[in-house]
Scaffold this motif. Sequence first.
Motif, PDB file in Angstrom:
ATOM      1  N   ASP A   1      41.699  42.502  47.900  1.00 38.83           N
ATOM      2  CA  ASP A   1      40.758  42.627  49.020  1.00 38.83           C
ATOM      3  C   ASP A   1      39.319  42.669  48.517  1.00 38.83           C
ATOM      4  O   ASP A   1      38.418  42.067  49.126  1.00 38.83           O
ATOM      5  CB  ASP A   1      41.061  43.889  49.831  1.00 38.83           C
ATOM      6  N   PHE A   2      39.087  43.385  47.403  1.00 37.88           N
ATOM      7  CA  PHE A   2      37.733  43.475  46.871  1.00 37.88           C
ATOM      8  C   PHE A   2      37.228  42.099  46.424  1.00 37.88           C
ATOM      9  O   PHE A   2      36.103  41.701  46.747  1.00 37.88           O
ATOM     10  CB  PHE A   2      37.687  44.442  45.689  1.00 37.88           C
ATOM     11  N   VAL A   3      38.055  41.372  45.684  1.00 40.80           N
ATOM     12  CA  VAL A   3      37.638  40.065  45.191  1.00 40.80           C
ATOM     13  C   VAL A   3      37.406  39.106  46.355  1.00 40.80           C
ATOM     14  O   VAL A   3      36.427  38.348  46.371  1.00 40.80           O
ATOM     15  CB  VAL A   3      38.681  39.495  44.211  1.00 40.80           C
ATOM     16  N   MET A   4      38.276  39.137  47.356  1.00 45.25           N
ATOM     17  CA  MET A   4      38.107  38.271  48.522  1.00 45.25           C
ATOM     18  C   MET A   4      36.827  38.613  49.281  1.00 45.25           C
ATOM     19  O   MET A   4      36.086  37.729  49.711  1.00 45.25           O
ATOM     20  CB  MET A   4      39.321  38.404  49.443  1.00 45.25           C
ATOM     21  N   GLU A   5      36.564  39.906  49.444  1.00 47.96           N
ATOM     22  CA  GLU A   5      35.364  40.332  50.169  1.00 47.96           C
ATOM     23  C   GLU A   5      34.100  39.894  49.437  1.00 47.96           C
ATOM     24  O   GLU A   5      33.158  39.370  50.062  1.00 47.96           O
ATOM     25  CB  GLU A   5      35.381  41.851  50.331  1.00 47.96           C
ATOM     26  N   GLU A   6      34.089  40.082  48.122  1.00 47.13           N
ATOM     27  CA  GLU A   6      32.906  39.689  47.357  1.00 47.13           C
ATOM     28  C   GLU A   6      32.735  38.168  47.339  1.00 47.13           C
ATOM     29  O   GLU A   6      31.605  37.664  47.340  1.00 47.13           O
ATOM     30  CB  GLU A   6      33.013  40.214  45.924  1.00 47.13           C
ATOM     31  N   THR A   7      33.847  37.434  47.316  1.00 49.96           N
ATOM     32  CA  THR A   7      33.771  35.977  47.331  1.00 49.96           C
ATOM     33  C   THR A   7      33.195  35.479  48.652  1.00 49.96           C
ATOM     34  O   THR A   7      32.361  34.561  48.680  1.00 49.96           O
ATOM     35  CB  THR A   7      35.159  35.367  47.091  1.00 49.96           C
ATOM     36  N   GLU A   8      33.631  36.078  49.751  1.00 45.89           N
ATOM     37  CA  GLU A   8      33.101  35.684  51.052  1.00 45.89           C
ATOM     38  C   GLU A   8      31.603  35.955  51.133  1.00 45.89           C
ATOM     39  O   GLU A   8      30.831  35.154  51.679  1.00 45.89           O
ATOM     40  CB  GLU A   8      33.842  36.438  52.153  1.00 45.89           C
ATOM     41  N   LYS A   9      31.169  37.081  50.582  1.00 42.96           N
ATOM     42  CA  LYS A   9      29.740  37.389  50.589  1.00 42.96           C
ATOM     43  C   LYS A   9      28.967  36.388  49.734  1.00 42.96           C
ATOM     44  O   LYS A   9      27.850  35.988  50.076  1.00 42.96           O
ATOM     45  CB  LYS A   9      29.508  38.810  50.066  1.00 42.96           C
ATOM     46  N   ALA A  10      29.562  35.996  48.608  1.00 44.75           N
ATOM     47  CA  ALA A  10      28.895  35.035  47.734  1.00 44.75           C
ATOM     48  C   ALA A  10      28.755  33.682  48.413  1.00 44.75           C
ATOM     49  O   ALA A  10      27.727  33.013  48.300  1.00 44.75           O
ATOM     50  CB  ALA A  10      29.674  34.895  46.429  1.00 44.75           C
ATOM     51  N   VAL A  11      29.792  33.281  49.134  1.00 44.70           N
ATOM     52  CA  VAL A  11      29.742  31.993  49.829  1.00 44.70           C
ATOM     53  C   VAL A  11      28.702  32.023  50.951  1.00 44.70           C
ATOM     54  O   VAL A  11      27.960  31.061  51.160  1.00 44.70           O
ATOM     55  CB  VAL A  11      31.136  31.638  50.384  1.00 44.70           C
TER      56      VAL A  11
END
Length: 399
Positions: A237-247
Amino acid sequence: LRRAELSVGDGSVSPELLAELHATSSGLKAITTGTAGDGIETCRRACGGHGYLQASGLPGLLGTYLQSVTVEGDNFLLPQQTTKFLLNVLEAIRATSPATLPPRAPRNQGASRPGHAGPEGHAKGAARFKGLPESCTYLAAYVESEHGGAPMACSALGPQDLLSARALQRLLDSRAGRLVVQVEKLLARLLTSQTRPTDEEEGRGLSFHEAWTSSLVEVGRASSAHCEAHLFRTFNDFVMEETEKAVRGDGDGSGLGVGPSAEAGGGSAGLRDLGCLESLGRLVLLHGLQLVSDSLSDHLEAGTLSPAQAQMVREAQRQLVLGEDGRGDSLLAGDALALCDAWDLADRQLQNSTLGRRDGMVYEAVLEAAQRSTLNTELALDSYRHLVRPLDLDPQPRL
């Protein structure tokens, strides 16, 4: 759980979330300290003879760390708190659908003591849960699957199908749910079966304390399975959340911020390292595959994986680490050194290890440590001169 999630409207702490926090942290303490201790020993063995040397820092690090499995809560006791909480949640789930789910198996009438899952304790627990704890939603899905819900069996047709965080999470959740339900059924059987037919106790089973003590192996396995599924979910969940923010190009700098402002200590308002996140995403998959691989017997026993799919798990893990051609040129293998260096551990933290030196002068440090060793300051030890050498010079045979 974040502090904001623990608070209710008046600023006080939610009892339900505190109970979940206590149960989860108890199990996590046991599984994380045990994993870390085992990991240090694995590293020591992987370094061969150099790892056995005191100068490597690994024997000292292991001896210093191993106390962590006992202090601040013994690792054989804390998981019991986690499993008791899970049994309370399972009771609450069954109580929500009395028309469709079978009734809870009766417990021993003398079991309703604080800290034990007796009938009164479970009734209070069911009334206390206004909503299912977030970390336990898989239990409801597992109970539904037992009564005509969506099947839990894996549908993977090849190794690539298992390189999916969703598929791995489903397997881990299914295992955790099954092991918790197994503990429930085992306790019910021990409490109701006629195990000691005497004149005074005819028709009775074990007391709850006796039944619980007899089930500690299963209790520990259920807690570990729950915490493994929770760790994987949180990591992903953390990696997905940070990836979405990066995108999206936004963020508050609290995640994986990079750039001039982050280097200056002020965080980043939107610059995030997608390459780092991609690497962490591969680590998420490796973590999940390792957890599933370590528990293949449970998945095969439950039928969530077929023998062919169990082989796919190992193949997916191999491809992720070594690449499809097995030459070790995969992206994850290429990231290994950078991922280790990312911890930025000081020499002091590594016990001034000759192997983990910041300057990389490994063999020079090993030679220097060997020259300083008291074993190399003289040609022979006193024990050899006094005990072994006289035997070698004695002309009389000693058989």
